[in-house]
Design a protein around this motif. Structure first.
Motif, mmCIF file in Angstrom:
data_model
loop_
_atom_site.group_PDB
_atom_site.id
_atom_site.type_symbol
_atom_site.label_atom_id
_atom_site.label_comp_id
_atom_site.label_asym_id
_atom_site.label_seq_id
_atom_site.Cartn_x
_atom_site.Cartn_y
_atom_site.Cartn_z
ATOM 1 N N LYS A 15 7.828 13.699 60.453
ATOM 2 C CA LYS A 15 7.711 14.774 61.441
ATOM 3 C C LYS A 15 8.120 16.072 60.783
ATOM 4 O O LYS A 15 9.028 16.105 59.948
ATOM 5 C CB LYS A 15 8.662 14.535 62.615
ATOM 6 C CG LYS A 15 8.156 13.655 63.680
ATOM 7 C CD LYS A 15 9.127 13.621 64.839
ATOM 8 C CE LYS A 15 8.643 12.593 65.834
ATOM 9 N NZ LYS A 15 9.618 12.346 66.879
ATOM 10 N N LYS A 18 9.424 21.916 65.233
ATOM 11 C CA LYS A 18 10.138 21.715 66.490
ATOM 12 C C LYS A 18 9.273 22.168 67.653
ATOM 13 O O LYS A 18 8.383 23.014 67.502
ATOM 14 C CB LYS A 18 11.432 22.532 66.501
ATOM 15 C CG LYS A 18 12.457 22.083 65.499
ATOM 16 C CD LYS A 18 13.712 22.936 65.591
ATOM 17 C CE LYS A 18 14.704 22.495 64.529
ATOM 18 N NZ LYS A 18 15.889 23.323 64.497
ATOM 19 N N GLN A 22 5.759 21.043 66.674
ATOM 20 C CA GLN A 22 6.123 19.805 65.965
ATOM 21 C C GLN A 22 4.884 18.949 65.727
ATOM 22 O O GLN A 22 4.056 18.765 66.607
ATOM 23 C CB GLN A 22 7.147 19.002 66.751
ATOM 24 C CG GLN A 22 7.640 17.788 65.967
ATOM 25 C CD GLN A 22 8.726 17.053 66.714
ATOM 26 O OE1 GLN A 22 8.479 16.470 67.760
ATOM 27 N NE2 GLN A 22 9.933 17.112 66.176
ATOM 28 N N HIS A 118 2.937 22.729 58.466
ATOM 29 C CA HIS A 118 3.575 21.430 58.722
ATOM 30 C C HIS A 118 2.653 20.286 58.307
ATOM 31 O O HIS A 118 3.109 19.292 57.733
ATOM 32 C CB HIS A 118 3.951 21.280 60.197
ATOM 33 C CG HIS A 118 5.051 22.191 60.643
ATOM 34 N ND1 HIS A 118 6.043 22.664 59.812
ATOM 35 C CD2 HIS A 118 5.299 22.725 61.867
ATOM 36 C CE1 HIS A 118 6.853 23.443 60.493
ATOM 37 N NE2 HIS A 118 6.436 23.498 61.747
#
Length: 134
Positions: A15, A18, A22, A118
């Motif tokens: 992961k 946030k 996320q 991410h």
């Protein structure tokens, strides 16, 4: 029915981020390729599927991957799924399927960039981990 059922367990999961930015990536080894799930945001879903198949580069140097893309109409989740699938297929030299669904309402451009970063980070972290297991 046979009692001998195959059970596929994640070989890697991670992961990044946030809240509404996320992202989760789960990879499973099918025995002949990887199956991945890339989801996140406020409303995870199935937004599209990408199949990447590795092949020698047309330049004759290194490896590349061909991608076959199936988006759910109106969804752009396959944009990040394609990059994840192609990178994993090229580097691990195996077929990779990534199902993706990432959604948060009214994302600002900087939040979208954060989500993309991410996805890239998760891909590189997964590669580092999986290459150590070889």
């Amino acid at each position: 029915m046979s009692d001998n059922k195959l059970i596929y367990l994640p070989i890697w999961q991670g992961k990044e981020g946030k809240g509404r930015c996320q992202i989760s990536l789960i990879l499973m080894d099918t025995g002949n390729g990887l199956n991945g799930l890339l989801v996140g945001g406020e409303k995870p879903h199935v937004g599209g599927v990408v199949l990447a198949i590795p092949r020698p580069s047309l330049s004759g140097k290194g490896w590349s991957a061909d991608a076959y893309i199936m988006p759910v109409p109106g969804h752009k989740d396959v944009d990040v799924a394609r990059k994840v699938a192609e990178t994993l297929a090229r580097e691990l030299r195996c077929s990779v399927v990534v199902t993706a669904g990432i959604h948060s309402d009214h994302l600002r451009p900087e939040e979208l960039n954060e989500i993309i970063c991410h996805c890239d980070t998760l891909t590189q972290t997964a590669l580092a981990s999986l290459n150590l297991k070889d």
